[in-house]
Design a protein around this motif. Sequence first.
Motif, mmCIF file in Angstrom:
data_model
loop_
_atom_site.group_PDB
_atom_site.id
_atom_site.type_symbol
_atom_site.label_atom_id
_atom_site.label_comp_id
_atom_site.label_asym_id
_atom_site.label_seq_id
_atom_site.Cartn_x
_atom_site.Cartn_y
_atom_site.Cartn_z
ATOM 1 N N LYS A 152 65.873 37.439 51.892
ATOM 2 C CA LYS A 152 67.149 37.363 51.189
ATOM 3 C C LYS A 152 67.863 36.031 51.414
ATOM 4 N N THR A 153 67.642 35.424 52.569
ATOM 5 C CA THR A 153 68.352 34.179 52.895
ATOM 6 C C THR A 153 67.442 32.965 52.839
ATOM 7 N N TRP A 154 66.216 33.142 52.349
ATOM 8 C CA TRP A 154 65.214 32.079 52.338
ATOM 9 C C TRP A 154 65.698 30.831 51.618
ATOM 10 N N VAL A 155 65.405 29.678 52.208
ATOM 11 C CA VAL A 155 65.619 28.378 51.567
ATOM 12 C C VAL A 155 64.362 27.550 51.805
ATOM 13 N N PRO A 156 64.024 26.628 50.913
ATOM 14 C CA PRO A 156 62.806 25.834 51.083
ATOM 15 C C PRO A 156 62.910 24.841 52.225
ATOM 16 N N ARG A 157 61.736 24.295 52.596
ATOM 17 C CA ARG A 157 61.612 23.240 53.607
ATOM 18 C C ARG A 157 62.124 23.679 54.980
ATOM 19 N N SER A 158 61.763 24.901 55.366
ATOM 20 C CA SER A 158 62.228 25.434 56.650
ATOM 21 C C SER A 158 61.101 25.961 57.527
#
Length: 294
Positions: free
Chosen positions: A129-135
Amino acid sequence: MRVLMAFVAGLLAASVAWPAAAQDDLATLSDEFDGGSLSGWTWFHEAYGWPNKVKKVDVGVTTPGTLHIEPYHSGWIYDLNAPFLFREVHGDFDVRARVRVRGAEKAIAGGTWSLGGLMARVPNKLDSKTWVPRSENWHFLTTGVGYVAGQQMTEAKSTFNSYSSLKLRPFPSGWVELRMVRVGVSIIVMARPEGETAWQVRDRFYRMESNPVMQVGLNAYTISDNVPIGADNPDVVNRTVNRDAPVDMILEVDWIRFSRPKVQVPPDWYTQVSANPLADPGLPEADLLAMLGN
């Protein structure tokens, strides 16, 4: 420059809290896979709310005394994720596993990019639900088929902020032992074929990582040749399970064993960046292996 040094110091300061070897016996994390269950293990998809891309899993049913995993079409690269079974490890570790990657009817997995083995991932607290790229930040050593169908390889891969770099090298099929050693900012990955005693260094990773905790365990992934190769949108691919794409990859794990490394380096950040012997790029492989032990 002072700002940069302050940043580096802050980044690595948390390493001071790493427990000493005598304070935490990692042997309790080991598993011979003869108990019929995965008690104490965590699936990545369950922990973070992603769909289940495990086609089949059992302990001791398909092959007695062995963990059996078959993945659906999936891959660990960039922001993409695939099946990953882990335990949390605080501080330095030496983890080894006896594994075999094969097809259902053949000694070598079908298709391409069908591999499995050891993985160590830095938790980032992001879920579906809180996923963001480049992590994504992780390292692994796997065995199986890489870019060329029918050719057994090891794949050593490192991913930093979701940018992946890898090394493919020929390796025998059948049962092999994989090994990963973390000593502070250094991670060394090794392998040896069944029946051999000498370890072969497959890669050396150097990572200024402030988090003393890593998720360490077993991954498995396979790419179906029926799926066109192209730019993958991780926000779509990670949320989709392709159950129709034909795959032929099985990871079997006889055992996985955890311990503290033979090499111990004071965990303060300056010692790690200035005197960690494993981080010396000129260290001969024979000397490296002598320090790590057999």
